[in-house]
Write a protein that holds these residues in place. Structure first.
Motif, PDB file in Angstrom:
ATOM      1  N   ASP A  66       0.660  -1.024   0.060  1.00  0.00           N
ATOM      2  CA  ASP A  66       0.171  -0.029  -0.007  1.00  0.00           C
ATOM      3  C   ASP A  66       0.837   1.400   0.056  1.00  0.00           C
ATOM      4  O   ASP A  66       0.278   2.476   0.587  1.00  0.00           O
ATOM      5  N   PRO A  67       1.886   1.435  -0.799  1.00  0.00           N
ATOM      6  CA  PRO A  67       2.836   2.718  -0.750  1.00  0.00           C
ATOM      7  C   PRO A  67       1.869   3.510  -1.435  1.00  0.00           C
ATOM      8  O   PRO A  67       1.163   3.338  -2.294  1.00  0.00           O
ATOM      9  N   PRO A  75      -1.199   1.254  -5.179  1.00  0.00           N
ATOM     10  CA  PRO A  75      -1.380   0.307  -6.385  1.00  0.00           C
ATOM     11  C   PRO A  75      -2.665  -0.153  -6.472  1.00  0.00           C
ATOM     12  O   PRO A  75      -3.255  -0.264  -7.635  1.00  0.00           O
ATOM     13  N   LEU A  76      -3.487  -0.422  -5.471  1.00  0.00           N
ATOM     14  CA  LEU A  76      -4.877  -0.801  -5.495  1.00  0.00           C
ATOM     15  C   LEU A  76      -5.818   0.376  -6.215  1.00  0.00           C
ATOM     16  O   LEU A  76      -6.512  -0.139  -7.116  1.00  0.00           O
ATOM     17  N   ILE A  77      -5.798   1.509  -5.796  1.00  0.00           N
ATOM     18  CA  ILE A  77      -6.415   2.670  -6.564  1.00  0.00           C
ATOM     19  C   ILE A  77      -6.224   2.622  -8.056  1.00  0.00           C
ATOM     20  O   ILE A  77      -6.977   2.863  -8.897  1.00  0.00           O
ATOM     21  N   ILE A  90      -5.287  -9.590  -6.719  1.00  0.00           N
ATOM     22  CA  ILE A  90      -3.920 -10.026  -6.049  1.00  0.00           C
ATOM     23  C   ILE A  90      -3.751  -9.269  -4.757  1.00  0.00           C
ATOM     24  O   ILE A  90      -3.312  -9.613  -3.750  1.00  0.00           O
ATOM     25  N   LEU A  91      -3.830  -7.742  -5.160  1.00  0.00           N
ATOM     26  CA  LEU A  91      -3.443  -6.873  -4.125  1.00  0.00           C
ATOM     27  C   LEU A  91      -4.313  -6.906  -2.794  1.00  0.00           C
ATOM     28  O   LEU A  91      -3.775  -6.868  -1.769  1.00  0.00           O
ATOM     29  N   ALA A  96      -4.196  -5.551   0.671  1.00  0.00           N
ATOM     30  CA  ALA A  96      -4.235  -3.859   0.478  1.00  0.00           C
ATOM     31  C   ALA A  96      -5.493  -3.413   1.024  1.00  0.00           C
ATOM     32  O   ALA A  96      -6.547  -4.205   1.161  1.00  0.00           O
ATOM     33  N   ASN A  97      -5.401  -2.252   1.409  1.00  0.00           N
ATOM     34  CA  ASN A  97      -6.542  -1.532   2.208  1.00  0.00           C
ATOM     35  C   ASN A  97      -7.556  -1.004   1.119  1.00  0.00           C
ATOM     36  O   ASN A  97      -7.320  -0.076   0.308  1.00  0.00           O
ATOM     37  N   ALA A  98      -8.794  -1.653   1.159  1.00  0.00           N
ATOM     38  CA  ALA A  98      -9.679  -1.348   0.273  1.00  0.00           C
ATOM     39  C   ALA A  98     -10.137   0.098   0.149  1.00  0.00           C
ATOM     40  O   ALA A  98     -10.919   0.497  -0.765  1.00  0.00           O
TER      41      ALA A  98
END
Length: 232
Positions: A66-67, A75-77, A90-91, A96-98
């Motif tokens: 989650d950088p 990265p998730l966003i 995957i994230l 990863a924080n949704a």
């Protein structure tokens, strides 16, 4: 003809050149923590490019999941905004924080709703995304989908009626129905009213959704509301 500039390691990550990126990381371990001029790490670019194998590799060698870049994007966003379904999964699996937000308060779910990525919306909601999450202007994913005319996302969000705040207001006092009417998103507006959206809710300018709708849509929305009330 001037010589072509060599692609940076970040360009290679975005293009999914996994073998080349591995070689460069092996040669320079600092790449595990370095960022580009936008404070993006290699995992940001691999995620935006939709390269599952590279994302998995980067996570396996210790890259954070989650950088944030200089705008607060994770990265998730980026993957959610770019429609990268496999990378999103995957994230999320790797923690990863949704509900992470950018500096403007935009979340993965808001981007996916705005871009009409239904499957990504579904995946995010299954992994703890807040269906009523708001940005700095108070807009929810439903606001975004309704104003854009993303009917399939609107339908999917409405399937979560138990949790969805259908009449949530942004900082201007507008509900999703206000925005749908203002943008003449007729199918979305009718669907919202059929699911209980308030046609008489006033925004800060004292305008209701009906005040913002075309005359033809006003008649249809009133009919739908009457039918809904008669079945209660």
């Amino acid at each position: 003809m001037p010589p072509q500039k060599e692609p940076s390691v970040y360009d290679l990550a975005y293009r999914g050149k996994t073998a080349a990126v591995k070689i460069l990381i092996n040669e320079n371990q600092n790449l595990k923590t370095e960022t580009d001029e936008n404070k993006r790490m290699l995992i940001h670019w691999a995620s935006l490019g939709g390269h599952e194998d590279l994302v998995i590799y980067l996570l396996s060698i210790g890259f954070p999941v989650d950088p944030e870049d200089d705008m607060g994007m994770t990265p998730l966003i980026l993957a959610s905004s770019g429609g990268r379904k496999s990378v999103v999964k995957i994230l999320l699996k790797e923690g990863a924080n949704a509900n992470a937000k950018t500096q403007e308060g935009h979340s993965s779910l808001q981007y996916a709703a705005s871009k009409n990525w239904v499957e990504i919306c579904e995946t995010l909601l299954e992994n703890g995304a807040n269906i009523n999450i708001t940005d700095v202007r108070g807009a929810t994913p439903l606001h975004r989908a309704a104003s854009k005319g993303n009917i399939n996302v609107v339908k999917h969000l409405l399937e979560h009626e138990k949790d969805l705040k259908i009449n949530a207001k942004d900082i201007y006092g507008n509900t999703a129905l206000h925005l749908a009417c203002e943008e003449d998103r007729q199918e979305e507006a009718k669907l919202l009213v059929a699911h209980g959206a308030d046609v008489f809710s006033e925004n800060k300018e004292k305008k209701t959704p009906l005040d913002l709708a075309s005359l033809g849509l006003v008649r249809q929305l009133k009919e739908i509301q009457k039918k809904s009330e008669s079945t209660k």
